[in-house]
Motif scaffolding. Structure first.
Motif, PDB file in Angstrom:
ATOM      1  N   ASN A 208      32.796  42.267  56.388  1.00 31.77           N
ATOM      2  CA  ASN A 208      33.828  43.304  56.185  1.00 31.77           C
ATOM      3  C   ASN A 208      34.897  42.884  55.445  1.00 31.77           C
ATOM      4  N   ASN A 209      35.256  41.570  55.619  1.00 28.05           N
ATOM      5  CA  ASN A 209      36.549  41.169  54.905  1.00 28.05           C
ATOM      6  C   ASN A 209      36.231  41.155  53.532  1.00 28.05           C
ATOM      7  N   CYS A 210      35.051  40.641  53.082  1.00 30.45           N
ATOM      8  CA  CYS A 210      34.318  40.418  51.716  1.00 30.45           C
ATOM      9  C   CYS A 210      34.445  41.967  51.154  1.00 30.45           C
ATOM     10  N   LYS A 211      34.015  42.881  51.852  1.00 35.43           N
ATOM     11  CA  LYS A 211      33.478  44.318  51.166  1.00 35.43           C
ATOM     12  C   LYS A 211      35.102  44.935  50.816  1.00 35.43           C
ATOM     13  N   LYS A 212      35.916  44.670  51.711  1.00 34.07           N
ATOM     14  CA  LYS A 212      37.330  45.180  51.505  1.00 34.07           C
ATOM     15  C   LYS A 212      37.700  44.755  50.304  1.00 34.07           C
ATOM     16  N   GLN A 213      37.954  43.293  49.840  1.00 37.29           N
ATOM     17  CA  GLN A 213      38.565  42.689  48.932  1.00 37.29           C
ATOM     18  C   GLN A 213      37.729  42.478  47.654  1.00 37.29           C
ATOM     19  N   LEU A 214      36.283  42.706  47.949  1.00 35.24           N
ATOM     20  CA  LEU A 214      35.479  42.405  46.497  1.00 35.24           C
ATOM     21  C   LEU A 214      35.736  43.307  45.357  1.00 35.24           C
ATOM     22  N   ARG A 215      35.880  44.473  45.735  1.00 36.64           N
ATOM     23  CA  ARG A 215      36.122  45.704  44.314  1.00 36.64           C
ATOM     24  C   ARG A 215      37.391  45.280  43.707  1.00 36.64           C
ATOM     25  N   GLU A 216      38.444  45.171  44.465  1.00 39.15           N
ATOM     26  CA  GLU A 216      39.670  44.701  43.792  1.00 39.15           C
ATOM     27  C   GLU A 216      39.747  43.548  42.981  1.00 39.15           C
ATOM     28  N   ALA A 217      38.943  42.405  43.813  1.00 39.01           N
ATOM     29  CA  ALA A 217      38.792  41.100  42.943  1.00 39.01           C
ATOM     30  C   ALA A 217      37.892  41.086  41.695  1.00 39.01           C
ATOM     31  N   LEU A 218      36.989  41.760  41.483  1.00 39.29           N
ATOM     32  CA  LEU A 218      36.145  42.274  40.420  1.00 39.29           C
ATOM     33  C   LEU A 218      36.939  42.892  39.421  1.00 39.29           C
ATOM     34  N   ASP A 219      37.742  44.022  39.931  1.00 39.60           N
ATOM     35  CA  ASP A 219      38.482  44.737  39.027  1.00 39.60           C
ATOM     36  C   ASP A 219      39.415  43.905  37.979  1.00 39.60           C
ATOM     37  N   ALA A 220      40.182  42.886  38.764  1.00 38.42           N
ATOM     38  CA  ALA A 220      41.061  41.964  38.533  1.00 38.42           C
ATOM     39  C   ALA A 220      40.358  40.777  37.453  1.00 38.42           C
ATOM     40  N   LEU A 221      39.275  40.470  37.893  1.00 43.12           N
ATOM     41  CA  LEU A 221      38.509  39.748  36.920  1.00 43.12           C
ATOM     42  C   LEU A 221      37.913  40.611  35.640  1.00 43.12           C
ATOM     43  N   ARG A 222      37.759  41.674  35.656  1.00 43.26           N
ATOM     44  CA  ARG A 222      37.558  42.361  34.629  1.00 43.26           C
ATOM     45  C   ARG A 222      38.678  42.421  33.571  1.00 43.26           C
ATOM     46  N   GLU A 223      39.892  42.747  33.978  1.00 45.76           N
ATOM     47  CA  GLU A 223      40.966  42.746  33.349  1.00 45.76           C
ATOM     48  C   GLU A 223      41.445  41.232  32.786  1.00 45.76           C
ATOM     49  N   ASN A 224      41.233  40.221  33.476  1.00 44.46           N
ATOM     50  CA  ASN A 224      41.659  39.051  33.165  1.00 44.46           C
ATOM     51  C   ASN A 224      40.742  38.425  32.079  1.00 44.46           C
ATOM     52  N   LEU A 225      39.535  38.707  32.052  1.00 37.33           N
ATOM     53  CA  LEU A 225      38.568  38.274  31.021  1.00 37.33           C
ATOM     54  C   LEU A 225      38.888  38.846  29.619  1.00 37.33           C
ATOM     55  N   LYS A 226      39.072  40.351  29.957  1.00 36.54           N
ATOM     56  CA  LYS A 226      39.536  40.977  28.585  1.00 36.54           C
ATOM     57  C   LYS A 226      40.820  40.358  27.821  1.00 36.54           C
ATOM     58  N   GLN A 227      41.591  39.776  28.853  1.00 39.44           N
ATOM     59  CA  GLN A 227      42.924  39.112  27.937  1.00 39.44           C
ATOM     60  C   GLN A 227      42.681  37.503  27.506  1.00 39.44           C
ATOM     61  N   THR A 228      41.511  37.101  27.698  1.00 46.58           N
ATOM     62  CA  THR A 228      41.102  35.693  27.245  1.00 46.58           C
ATOM     63  C   THR A 228      40.818  35.689  25.850  1.00 46.58           C
ATOM     64  N   PRO A 229      40.766  34.590  25.102  1.00 45.40           N
ATOM     65  CA  PRO A 229      40.173  34.528  23.512  1.00 45.40           C
ATOM     66  C   PRO A 229      38.772  35.129  23.558  1.00 45.40           C
ATOM     67  N   HIS A 230      37.970  34.935  24.652  1.00 41.43           N
ATOM     68  CA  HIS A 230      36.796  35.322  24.465  1.00 41.43           C
ATOM     69  C   HIS A 230      36.545  37.032  24.821  1.00 41.43           C
ATOM     70  N   GLY A 231      37.680  37.648  24.927  1.00 43.44           N
ATOM     71  CA  GLY A 231      37.602  39.133  25.511  1.00 43.44           C
ATOM     72  C   GLY A 231      36.996  39.841  24.256  1.00 43.44           C
ATOM     73  N   ASN A 232      36.998  39.487  23.126  1.00 40.41           N
ATOM     74  CA  ASN A 232      36.508  40.469  22.067  1.00 40.41           C
ATOM     75  C   ASN A 232      34.952  40.170  22.153  1.00 40.41           C
ATOM     76  N   ARG A 233      34.447  39.179  22.563  1.00 39.68           N
ATOM     77  CA  ARG A 233      32.844  39.061  22.863  1.00 39.68           C
ATOM     78  C   ARG A 233      32.385  39.446  24.068  1.00 39.68           C
ATOM     79  N   ILE A 234      33.171  40.079  24.574  1.00 42.21           N
ATOM     80  CA  ILE A 234      32.816  40.588  26.169  1.00 42.21           C
ATOM     81  C   ILE A 234      32.658  42.247  25.982  1.00 42.21           C
TER      82      ILE A 234
END
Length: 459
Positions: A208-234
């Motif tokens: 239950n704790n995982c399900k509550k945090q997971l979507r927010e964590a994945l959304d943050a990962l999504r944005e963080n990856l876009k900001q990396t030097p590899h973001g234009n290849r994702i």
């Protein structure tokens, strides 16, 4: 690849991991909208007349079918059913095993002739047009096997960088990463490479704790990856409730990998005891929450990978041929079978390994003879009944219960006795038809069965 349950939208065919997500999608997407019979899209009732005049209707039927096919293929990869998936090909309504075929005939007039018209779709340069084992081997080397040598090494290096990048960008501290997918198992083809990543974190106290945090964590990962030097290849895919999906482009080898990332807490740990695994099986068998079952099953990913990965090189070549056949021999879905689900790549991997085992696990064998044996078994799909006992005993109560009520075709996941991987497909009759057509192609013309494949003569 692991096996999931999905809830299907009858209007557009999209899959969701919970009834709540499906209801939300229906309210947002379809209330006040109607289905356009001409192009298959949804439009507001008030503007349906104007919509019908748009250029979308100028597309050829082939282009539209291709778009639908790619959408279905993506759903097939990401969401797998844990229960018998006898959904209708035309309206996606759920049925038991016997009633589905009756419904197809009575409600949709899906006759054998219509199935023949909508099933097969061989490309002009299909490998089945090869006329000898030598031509097949050349086709395999030039069109199916991934790049080797320096290009393979460069690809491996870039994937390693990507994996480290994912761990560093994930906002929750991780204790371990497990990897799966065709790339990790060594069954990827030149046009299809999948990487599944599960991040395990002690920060998730329970499901239950995982399900509550997971979507927010994945959304943050999504944005963080876009900001990396590899973001234009994702290239990010559509958002999913429990995972992050994107395509990653390798610059050196100029191809892409389909990546899916999920996260959970470490249910089994790196070296689980037998009792701990058996308790997990019990939890999966009795679990009523599909999202919880989906997350718990992630712990079994390393064992699924090892089961396929430890196969000899020749078997992996045969698997690649069969996956390529699956990708290139079927027609794009039409209105008559727009919700068709073909077998998953994991199902094809297990079926191919089973046929190789029936041949006595030869170290050297003809790929042509191996392909012929797999296709002949697909023609007789109702006879497929496959079980391995490397991870659970034949007298294990859950296995006994599942085995007693199973329907054919039946391939029990070798590391999870609660899942029949064949249930992800609702069109085995179409698979059989395309297999029969394939066996009549030039590649198999005049081919006689030789040892160690003589057992197929009894089929």
């Amino acid at each position: 690849m692991w096996v999931f349950k999905s809830y299907n939208c009858e209007l557009c065919g999209s899959d969701f991991v919970s009834r709540t997500a499906l209801k939300y999608h229906f309210r947002q997407k379809h209330l006040g909208e109607v289905h356009c019979e001409e192009c298959g899209q949804e439009a507001l009732r008030e503007i349906l007349h104007d919509h019908s005049k748009k250029s979308a209707h100028d597309r050829s039927s082939t282009e539209i079918h291709k778009l639908n096919w790619e959408c279905l293929e993506e759903r097939d990869i990401m969401h797998m059913a844990t229960e018998t998936s006898k959904t209708c090909r035309m309206c996606s309504q759920y049925f038991g095993t016997a009633l589905r075929e009756k419904h197809d005939m009575q409600e949709h007039h899906f006759t054998a002739n219509k199935r023949a018209q909508t099933s097969a779709g061989f490309s002009p340069h299909n490998m089945l047009e090869c006329k000898s084992p030598q031509e097949l081997k050349k086709f395999l080397d030039e069109n199916i096997l991934p790049a080797s040598g320096s290009l393979s090494a460069a690809c491996m290096g870039e994937i390693g960088v990507l994996l480290r990048l994912i761990q560093s960008c994930f906002p929750v501290p991780t204790s371990r990463m497990i990897q799966g997918g065709s790339y990790i198992k060594g069954t990827d083809t030149r046009g299809c490479s999948e990487i599944a990543i599960v991040l395990l974190s002690d920060a998730f106290a329970n499901v239950n704790n995982c399900k509550k945090q997971l979507r927010e964590a994945l959304d943050a990962l999504r944005e963080n990856l876009k900001q990396t030097p590899h973001g234009n290849r994702i290239l990010m895919g559509k958002k999913a409730p429990l995972s992050l999906r994107f395509n990653f482009l390798c610059t050196e080898s100029l191809h892409s990998h389909s990546v899916e990332i999920m996260a959970y807490y470490d249910v089994l740990g790196p070296t689980p005891s037998t009792d701990l695994k058996l308790r997990l099986y019990g939890k999966l068998y009795h679990c009523a929450d599909s999202e919880e079952a989906q997350l718990c099953a992630l712990a079994l990913l390393p064992y699924q990978v090892d089961f396929v990965k430890t196969s000899i090189k020749r078997v992996k070549e045969l698997i690649r041929l069969m996956i390529h056949w699956l990708q290139t021999s079927f027609a794009y879905p039409t209105k008559e079978n727009k919700f068709r689900r073909l077998p998953s790549s994991y199902t094809m991997e297990l079926l191919t390994i089973h046929v190789w085992e029936l041949a006595g696990k030869p170290l050297f064998f003809s790929l042509l003879q191996g392909m012929k044996a797999v296709l002949e078994l697909l023609v007789r799909y109702a006879d497929i009944d496959v079980v391995w006992h490397s991870h659970y005993h034949p007298k294990f109560p859950i296995f006994v219960k599942v085995n007693q009520k199973h329907t054919r075709p039946f391939i029990l996941d070798p590391v999870n006795p609660t899942v029949n991987v064949c249930d992800t497909c609702n069109a085995w009759d179409e698979v059989a038809h395309v297999s029969r057509c394939s066996l009549r192609k030039p590649l198999f013309r005049g081919v006689t069965v030789k040892s160690p494949w003589l057992f197929t003569n009894k089929w």
